[in-house]
Design a protein around this motif. Structure first.
Motif, PDB file in Angstrom:
ATOM      1  N   THR A 167      -1.711   6.053   8.409  1.00 34.71           N
ATOM      2  CA  THR A 167      -2.111   6.883   7.270  1.00 34.71           C
ATOM      3  C   THR A 167      -1.513   8.275   7.370  1.00 34.71           C
ATOM      4  OG1 THR A 167      -4.177   7.718   8.263  1.00 34.71           O
ATOM      5  CG2 THR A 167      -4.297   5.620   7.063  1.00 34.71           C
ATOM      6  N   THR A 183      -7.661   5.197  -2.566  1.00 34.07           N
ATOM      7  CA  THR A 183      -7.790   3.784  -2.926  1.00 34.07           C
ATOM      8  C   THR A 183      -7.039   2.919  -1.934  1.00 34.07           C
ATOM      9  OG1 THR A 183      -8.012   4.303  -5.279  1.00 34.07           O
ATOM     10  CG2 THR A 183      -7.298   2.071  -4.710  1.00 34.07           C
ATOM     11  N   ALA A 184      -5.828   3.353  -1.578  1.00 31.64           N
ATOM     12  CA  ALA A 184      -4.991   2.562  -0.666  1.00 31.64           C
ATOM     13  C   ALA A 184      -5.638   2.415   0.700  1.00 31.64           C
ATOM     14  CB  ALA A 184      -3.612   3.196  -0.547  1.00 31.64           C
ATOM     15  N   ALA A 190       0.341   0.653   7.146  1.00 32.48           N
ATOM     16  CA  ALA A 190       0.011   0.596   5.721  1.00 32.48           C
ATOM     17  C   ALA A 190       0.923  -0.314   4.904  1.00 32.48           C
ATOM     18  CB  ALA A 190       0.012   2.012   5.141  1.00 32.48           C
ATOM     19  N   GLY A 241      -6.748  -2.217  -7.230  1.00 30.40           N
ATOM     20  CA  GLY A 241      -6.902  -1.402  -6.030  1.00 30.40           C
ATOM     21  C   GLY A 241      -7.607  -2.090  -4.885  1.00 30.40           C
ATOM     22  N   TRP A 262      -7.969  -5.012  -1.826  1.00 29.77           N
ATOM     23  CA  TRP A 262      -7.082  -5.690  -0.885  1.00 29.77           C
ATOM     24  C   TRP A 262      -6.752  -7.081  -1.405  1.00 29.77           C
ATOM     25  CZ3 TRP A 262      -9.066 -10.018   1.893  1.00 29.77           C
ATOM     26  CH2 TRP A 262      -8.122 -10.618   2.737  1.00 29.77           C
ATOM     27  N   LEU A 316      -2.019  -4.710  -2.190  1.00 33.39           N
ATOM     28  CA  LEU A 316      -3.164  -4.423  -3.046  1.00 33.39           C
ATOM     29  C   LEU A 316      -2.979  -5.098  -4.399  1.00 33.39           C
ATOM     30  CD1 LEU A 316      -3.314  -2.110  -0.889  1.00 33.39           C
ATOM     31  CD2 LEU A 316      -4.237  -0.656  -2.713  1.00 33.39           C
ATOM     32  N   TRP A 345       0.408   3.441  -5.262  1.00 28.26           N
ATOM     33  CA  TRP A 345      -0.674   3.684  -4.321  1.00 28.26           C
ATOM     34  C   TRP A 345      -0.442   4.940  -3.495  1.00 28.26           C
ATOM     35  CZ3 TRP A 345      -4.190   1.518  -6.622  1.00 28.26           C
ATOM     36  CH2 TRP A 345      -4.058   0.240  -7.166  1.00 28.26           C
ATOM     37  N   ALA A 387       0.811  -1.220   0.000  1.00 32.50           N
ATOM     38  CA  ALA A 387       0.000   0.000   0.000  1.00 32.50           C
ATOM     39  C   ALA A 387       0.843   1.269   0.000  1.00 32.50           C
ATOM     40  CB  ALA A 387      -0.944   0.005   1.203  1.00 32.50           C
ATOM     41  N   TYR A 400       0.473   8.928   4.110  1.00 32.01           N
ATOM     42  CA  TYR A 400      -0.323   9.653   3.123  1.00 32.01           C
ATOM     43  C   TYR A 400      -0.638  11.095   3.520  1.00 32.01           C
ATOM     44  CZ  TYR A 400      -1.202   4.720   2.108  1.00 32.01           C
ATOM     45  OH  TYR A 400      -1.051   3.375   1.874  1.00 32.01           O
ATOM     46  N   PRO A 448      -3.934   7.653  -2.715  1.00 35.92           N
ATOM     47  CA  PRO A 448      -4.049   7.309  -1.285  1.00 35.92           C
ATOM     48  C   PRO A 448      -5.451   6.904  -0.861  1.00 35.92           C
ATOM     49  CG  PRO A 448      -3.767   9.679  -1.586  1.00 35.92           C
ATOM     50  CD  PRO A 448      -3.495   9.051  -2.913  1.00 35.92           C
TER      51      PRO A 448
END
Length: 257
Positions: free
Chosen positions: A222, A120-121, A186, A195, A197, A191, A114, A109, A226, A118
């Motif tokens: 996160t 989507t991740a 993360a 996108g 899991w 993924l 990705w 991720a 991200y 972010p």
């Protein structure tokens, strides 16, 4: 492999993935060609990608507080219920210990693809964590990641209780017991190309605990990977409302242990 025993390392991100070359341990060099070093954890453990056939080798130097034997047992147990790497072999020598696993088709991720997507991740991280929590059975799980166990392990490792652990106070009441990942940051979610899991990696601390022990860390990560604004999308994908009290406690526990 070049005679220097050094190979390039994938681009740096947070706790590992340095840009400097890495020295390949003897045991890893003897397994075949090393394409690259794909990860370096905060303690100095390395993950190598081998060629012909492709395999991953997770290697930790002697003396680190990382028990790869414990991870092997957990991977083999979890593989009956949820997608995780297949252990091909494991071993140790005077330099360190290692696990060799079959490659999975997904990307971390925090792969550059990705990091550019972010939302989507984080949705995949949340959905994947819920899928793991729902799939792994509490009944018969032999592993414990509860608060008393985590504190006891940290105290034993460091020869006593730190001020940070002493200041934690009593944990909040359990919301829902599940078999937790144990390091739901993360990078440990893979993924698929669409996108969604795909799988989880790095299960060395897997065990029974309140689901917020994982959720607090997953949302925490996160911020590191991200930036702000992605905690609630992760929780939405998991299917739970924010819980500030449990999040705060389990993040402090994570930092203290």
């Amino acid at each position: 492999m070049p005679g220097s025993g050094r190979v390039p390392v994938a681009g740096a991100e947070l706790a590992g993935r340095p840009v400097d070359p890495a020295v390949v341990p003897r045991a890893v060099a003897g397994m075949g060609g090393v394409r690259e070093v794909v990860w370096r954890n905060e303690l100095g453990g390395l993950t190598f990608l081998l060629d012909e056939p492709e395999r991953f080798v997770k290697w930790v130097p002697t003396g680190l507080p990382l028990d790869l034997d414990a991870e092997v047992v957990r991977l083999r147990w979890a593989a009956r219920f949820t997608p995780v790497p297949t252990v091909l072999e494991a071993g140790a020598d005077d330099e360190g210990a290692w696990i060799v696993t079959h490659p999975l088709a997904g990307r971390s991720a925090v792969d550059p693809r990705w990091l550019d997507e972010p939302l989507t991740a984080v949705r995949a991280i949340g959905a994947g964590l819920r899928a793991m929590h729902d799939a792994l059975p509490l009944d018969g799980c032999p592993f414990d990641w509860g608060v008393p166990r985590r504190l006891a392990v940290a105290d034993a490792r460091e020869g006593g209780r730190s001020p940070e652990r002493a200041a934690l106070g009593e944990p909040p009441p359990v919301d829902r017991l599940v078999v937790c990942h144990g390091d739901a940051c993360a990078p440990n979610t893979l993924l698929a190309d669409d996108g969604s899991w795909l799988a989880h990696v790095d299960l060395g601390a897997l065990g029974v605990a309140d689901r917020w022990a994982d959720l607090a860390v997953a949302t925490y990560s996160t911020l590191w990977n991200y930036g702000p604004g992605y905690e609630e999308p992760l929780l939405d994908a998991y299917g739970v409302a924010p819980d500030p009290a449990r999040t705060d406690y389990y993040r402090r526990l994570w930092d203290a242990t």
